[in-house]
Design a protein around this motif. Structure first.
Motif, PDB file in Angstrom:
ATOM      1  N   GLU A 149       0.834  -1.207   0.000  1.00 32.88           N
ATOM      2  CA  GLU A 149       0.000   0.000   0.000  1.00 32.88           C
ATOM      3  C   GLU A 149       0.867   1.254   0.000  1.00 32.88           C
ATOM      4  O   GLU A 149       0.570   2.215  -0.694  1.00 32.88           O
ATOM      5  CB  GLU A 149      -0.921   0.034   1.224  1.00 32.88           C
ATOM      6  N   GLN A 150       1.935   1.229   0.771  1.00 28.83           N
ATOM      7  CA  GLN A 150       2.812   2.392   0.857  1.00 28.83           C
ATOM      8  C   GLN A 150       3.572   2.615  -0.445  1.00 28.83           C
ATOM      9  O   GLN A 150       3.969   3.731  -0.743  1.00 28.83           O
ATOM     10  CB  GLN A 150       3.760   2.259   2.049  1.00 28.83           C
ATOM     11  N   ASP A 151       3.760   1.560  -1.225  1.00 29.93           N
ATOM     12  CA  ASP A 151       4.421   1.673  -2.529  1.00 29.93           C
ATOM     13  C   ASP A 151       3.433   1.985  -3.640  1.00 29.93           C
ATOM     14  O   ASP A 151       3.834   2.128  -4.790  1.00 29.93           O
ATOM     15  CB  ASP A 151       5.171   0.380  -2.867  1.00 29.93           C
ATOM     16  N   GLY A 152       2.163   2.034  -3.354  1.00 31.97           N
ATOM     17  CA  GLY A 152       1.158   2.324  -4.376  1.00 31.97           C
ATOM     18  C   GLY A 152      -0.147   1.629  -4.081  1.00 31.97           C
ATOM     19  O   GLY A 152      -1.050   2.208  -3.516  1.00 31.97           O
ATOM     20  N   SER A 153      -0.238   0.365  -4.433  1.00 35.72           N
ATOM     21  CA  SER A 153      -1.460  -0.381  -4.175  1.00 35.72           C
ATOM     22  C   SER A 153      -1.135  -1.860  -4.037  1.00 35.72           C
ATOM     23  O   SER A 153      -0.115  -2.337  -4.514  1.00 35.72           O
ATOM     24  CB  SER A 153      -2.467  -0.171  -5.306  1.00 35.72           C
ATOM     25  N   ALA A 154      -2.046  -2.559  -3.370  1.00 36.52           N
ATOM     26  CA  ALA A 154      -1.846  -3.989  -3.126  1.00 36.52           C
ATOM     27  C   ALA A 154      -2.897  -4.787  -3.884  1.00 36.52           C
ATOM     28  O   ALA A 154      -4.092  -4.594  -3.682  1.00 36.52           O
ATOM     29  CB  ALA A 154      -1.941  -4.274  -1.634  1.00 36.52           C
ATOM     30  N   ARG A 155      -2.428  -5.662  -4.740  1.00 34.90           N
ATOM     31  CA  ARG A 155      -3.291  -6.613  -5.442  1.00 34.90           C
ATOM     32  C   ARG A 155      -2.848  -8.005  -5.018  1.00 34.90           C
ATOM     33  O   ARG A 155      -1.733  -8.195  -4.553  1.00 34.90           O
ATOM     34  CB  ARG A 155      -3.147  -6.464  -6.963  1.00 34.90           C
ATOM     35  N   SER A 156      -3.707  -8.970  -5.204  1.00 31.88           N
ATOM     36  CA  SER A 156      -3.368 -10.351  -4.821  1.00 31.88           C
ATOM     37  C   SER A 156      -2.079 -10.819  -5.475  1.00 31.88           C
ATOM     38  O   SER A 156      -1.235 -11.448  -4.829  1.00 31.88           O
ATOM     39  CB  SER A 156      -4.502 -11.311  -5.187  1.00 31.88           C
ATOM     40  N   VAL A 157      -1.907 -10.489  -6.735  1.00 34.11           N
ATOM     41  CA  VAL A 157      -0.699 -10.911  -7.453  1.00 34.11           C
ATOM     42  C   VAL A 157       0.552 -10.279  -6.825  1.00 34.11           C
ATOM     43  O   VAL A 157       1.606 -10.909  -6.751  1.00 34.11           O
ATOM     44  CB  VAL A 157      -0.812 -10.607  -8.962  1.00 34.11           C
ATOM     45  N   ASP A 158       0.425  -9.035  -6.360  1.00 36.71           N
ATOM     46  CA  ASP A 158       1.559  -8.361  -5.714  1.00 36.71           C
ATOM     47  C   ASP A 158       1.899  -9.011  -4.378  1.00 36.71           C
ATOM     48  O   ASP A 158       3.074  -9.191  -4.042  1.00 36.71           O
ATOM     49  CB  ASP A 158       1.237  -6.878  -5.480  1.00 36.71           C
ATOM     50  N   VAL A 159       0.858  -9.349  -3.622  1.00 39.13           N
ATOM     51  CA  VAL A 159       1.071 -10.012  -2.330  1.00 39.13           C
ATOM     52  C   VAL A 159       1.732 -11.368  -2.556  1.00 39.13           C
ATOM     53  O   VAL A 159       2.682 -11.732  -1.854  1.00 39.13           O
ATOM     54  CB  VAL A 159      -0.254 -10.152  -1.547  1.00 39.13           C
ATOM     55  N   ALA A 160       1.252 -12.108  -3.550  1.00 41.70           N
ATOM     56  CA  ALA A 160       1.832 -13.421  -3.857  1.00 41.70           C
ATOM     57  C   ALA A 160       3.307 -13.287  -4.213  1.00 41.70           C
ATOM     58  O   ALA A 160       4.149 -14.047  -3.712  1.00 41.70           O
ATOM     59  CB  ALA A 160       1.060 -14.079  -5.007  1.00 41.70           C
ATOM     60  N   ALA A 161       3.631 -12.304  -5.058  1.00 47.47           N
ATOM     61  CA  ALA A 161       5.032 -12.105  -5.458  1.00 47.47           C
ATOM     62  C   ALA A 161       5.885 -11.676  -4.275  1.00 47.47           C
ATOM     63  O   ALA A 161       7.020 -12.135  -4.115  1.00 47.47           O
ATOM     64  CB  ALA A 161       5.105 -11.064  -6.572  1.00 47.47           C
ATOM     65  N   SER A 162       5.351 -10.808  -3.439  1.00 45.97           N
ATOM     66  CA  SER A 162       6.099 -10.298  -2.286  1.00 45.97           C
ATOM     67  C   SER A 162       6.462 -11.404  -1.301  1.00 45.97           C
ATOM     68  O   SER A 162       7.570 -11.434  -0.769  1.00 45.97           O
ATOM     69  CB  SER A 162       5.262  -9.224  -1.583  1.00 45.97           C
ATOM     70  N   LEU A 163       5.526 -12.318  -1.080  1.00 43.98           N
ATOM     71  CA  LEU A 163       5.735 -13.366  -0.077  1.00 43.98           C
ATOM     72  C   LEU A 163       6.205 -14.693  -0.668  1.00 43.98           C
ATOM     73  O   LEU A 163       6.566 -15.600   0.068  1.00 43.98           O
ATOM     74  CB  LEU A 163       4.440 -13.585   0.713  1.00 43.98           C
ATOM     75  N   GLY A 164       6.158 -14.807  -1.984  1.00 40.98           N
ATOM     76  CA  GLY A 164       6.553 -16.064  -2.618  1.00 40.98           C
ATOM     77  C   GLY A 164       5.505 -17.150  -2.466  1.00 40.98           C
ATOM     78  O   GLY A 164       5.829 -18.340  -2.455  1.00 40.98           O
ATOM     79  N   TYR A 165       4.241 -16.754  -2.341  1.00 42.53           N
ATOM     80  CA  TYR A 165       3.139 -17.704  -2.196  1.00 42.53           C
ATOM     81  C   TYR A 165       2.371 -17.790  -3.510  1.00 42.53           C
ATOM     82  O   TYR A 165       2.450 -16.899  -4.349  1.00 42.53           O
ATOM     83  CB  TYR A 165       2.162 -17.259  -1.103  1.00 42.53           C
ATOM     84  N   SER A 166       1.587 -18.822  -3.671  1.00 42.32           N
ATOM     85  CA  SER A 166       0.746 -18.949  -4.857  1.00 42.32           C
ATOM     86  C   SER A 166      -0.431 -17.979  -4.744  1.00 42.32           C
ATOM     87  O   SER A 166      -0.831 -17.585  -3.646  1.00 42.32           O
ATOM     88  CB  SER A 166       0.215 -20.375  -5.002  1.00 42.32           C
ATOM     89  N   ARG A 167      -0.986 -17.627  -5.889  1.00 41.74           N
ATOM     90  CA  ARG A 167      -2.146 -16.732  -5.897  1.00 41.74           C
ATOM     91  C   ARG A 167      -3.336 -17.391  -5.205  1.00 41.74           C
ATOM     92  O   ARG A 167      -4.140 -16.714  -4.556  1.00 41.74           O
ATOM     93  CB  ARG A 167      -2.477 -16.317  -7.315  1.00 41.74           C
ATOM     94  N   ALA A 168      -3.443 -18.714  -5.321  1.00 43.69           N
ATOM     95  CA  ALA A 168      -4.527 -19.429  -4.652  1.00 43.69           C
ATOM     96  C   ALA A 168      -4.399 -19.318  -3.133  1.00 43.69           C
ATOM     97  O   ALA A 168      -5.396 -19.098  -2.434  1.00 43.69           O
ATOM     98  CB  ALA A 168      -4.540 -20.895  -5.080  1.00 43.69           C
ATOM     99  N   SER A 169      -3.178 -19.437  -2.626  1.00 47.23           N
ATOM    100  CA  SER A 169      -2.950 -19.297  -1.185  1.00 47.23           C
ATOM    101  C   SER A 169      -3.304 -17.889  -0.721  1.00 47.23           C
ATOM    102  O   SER A 169      -3.916 -17.704   0.335  1.00 47.23           O
ATOM    103  CB  SER A 169      -1.494 -19.597  -0.831  1.00 47.23           C
ATOM    104  N   VAL A 170      -2.916 -16.894  -1.509  1.00 45.92           N
ATOM    105  CA  VAL A 170      -3.220 -15.508  -1.160  1.00 45.92           C
ATOM    106  C   VAL A 170      -4.732 -15.290  -1.170  1.00 45.92           C
ATOM    107  O   VAL A 170      -5.285 -14.655  -0.274  1.00 45.92           O
ATOM    108  CB  VAL A 170      -2.509 -14.522  -2.117  1.00 45.92           C
ATOM    109  N   SER A 171      -5.400 -15.840  -2.149  1.00 42.98           N
ATOM    110  CA  SER A 171      -6.851 -15.697  -2.239  1.00 42.98           C
ATOM    111  C   SER A 171      -7.540 -16.271  -0.997  1.00 42.98           C
ATOM    112  O   SER A 171      -8.435 -15.638  -0.419  1.00 42.98           O
ATOM    113  CB  SER A 171      -7.370 -16.390  -3.498  1.00 42.98           C
ATOM    114  N   ARG A 172      -7.121 -17.459  -0.578  1.00 36.27           N
ATOM    115  CA  ARG A 172      -7.682 -18.075   0.632  1.00 36.27           C
ATOM    116  C   ARG A 172      -7.404 -17.197   1.852  1.00 36.27           C
ATOM    117  O   ARG A 172      -8.284 -16.945   2.672  1.00 36.27           O
ATOM    118  CB  ARG A 172      -7.106 -19.470   0.850  1.00 36.27           C
ATOM    119  N   ALA A 173      -6.174 -16.724   1.969  1.00 35.64           N
ATOM    120  CA  ALA A 173      -5.796 -15.906   3.121  1.00 35.64           C
ATOM    121  C   ALA A 173      -6.578 -14.593   3.144  1.00 35.64           C
ATOM    122  O   ALA A 173      -7.003 -14.143   4.212  1.00 35.64           O
ATOM    123  CB  ALA A 173      -4.295 -15.634   3.111  1.00 35.64           C
ATOM    124  N   MET A 174      -6.790 -13.988   1.989  1.00 37.46           N
ATOM    125  CA  MET A 174      -7.538 -12.728   1.940  1.00 37.46           C
ATOM    126  C   MET A 174      -8.972 -12.940   2.394  1.00 37.46           C
ATOM    127  O   MET A 174      -9.548 -12.097   3.077  1.00 37.46           O
ATOM    128  CB  MET A 174      -7.510 -12.110   0.540  1.00 37.46           C
TER     129      MET A 174
END
Length: 138
Positions: free
Chosen positions: A19-44
């Motif tokens: 968020e501080q760098d601009g905006s947070a999308r699921s794909v960005d969170v996945a890339a940042s943490l090294g998780y799959s998009r499916a894992s991020v979706s479940r966590a969100m």
């Protein structure tokens, strides 16, 4: 604050940074943490139900007030621990980062307060030109 897993705290911390760098999308969170998009979706979904984030389907992820407070608390613990490990215990940067990331989830308030006080004294003595991190004023 309510009990929350270390993994969920990592998500909140990553979303705060994005968020501080601009905006947070699921794909960005996945890339940042090294998780799959499916894992991020479940966590969100879980974080949304718990009141830590808001997200429209396929939209931006935004921290709620509760989520932002928790993310900032986690980041503050991380910064304090990393400073202590780097500058007082003099471990290398990679180790300090990895250890701080693990320790930030389990450290007691009492121990963290002592680390904060010791680190603040160290910073004033050895790094007076630097601003205190995240509100250190012990």
């Amino acid at each position: 604050m309510s009990e929350i897993t270390s993994s969920r705290e990592d998500y909140l911390e990553a979303i705060l940074a994005l968020e501080q760098d601009g905006s947070a999308r699921s794909v960005d969170v996945a890339a940042s943490l090294g998780y799959s998009r499916a894992s991020v979706s479940r966590a969100m979904g879980i974080l949304k139900r718990e009141g830590f984030v808001d997200q429209e389907p396929y939209g931006l992820i935004r921290l709620t007030e509760r989520g932002r407070a928790r993310a900032k608390a986690v980041r503050r613990r991380h910064e304090l621990l990393k400073y202590y490990l780097l500058h007082i215990l003099e471990v290398d940067d990679k180790t300090a980062e990895e250890d701080a990331c693990r320790m930030e989830h389990v450290i007691s308030d009492q121990t963290l307060q002592q680390i904060e006080a010791h680190s603040a004294r160290h910073m004033r003595e050895f790094h007076p030109e630097q601003e205190a991190l995240s509100g250190w004023d012990a």
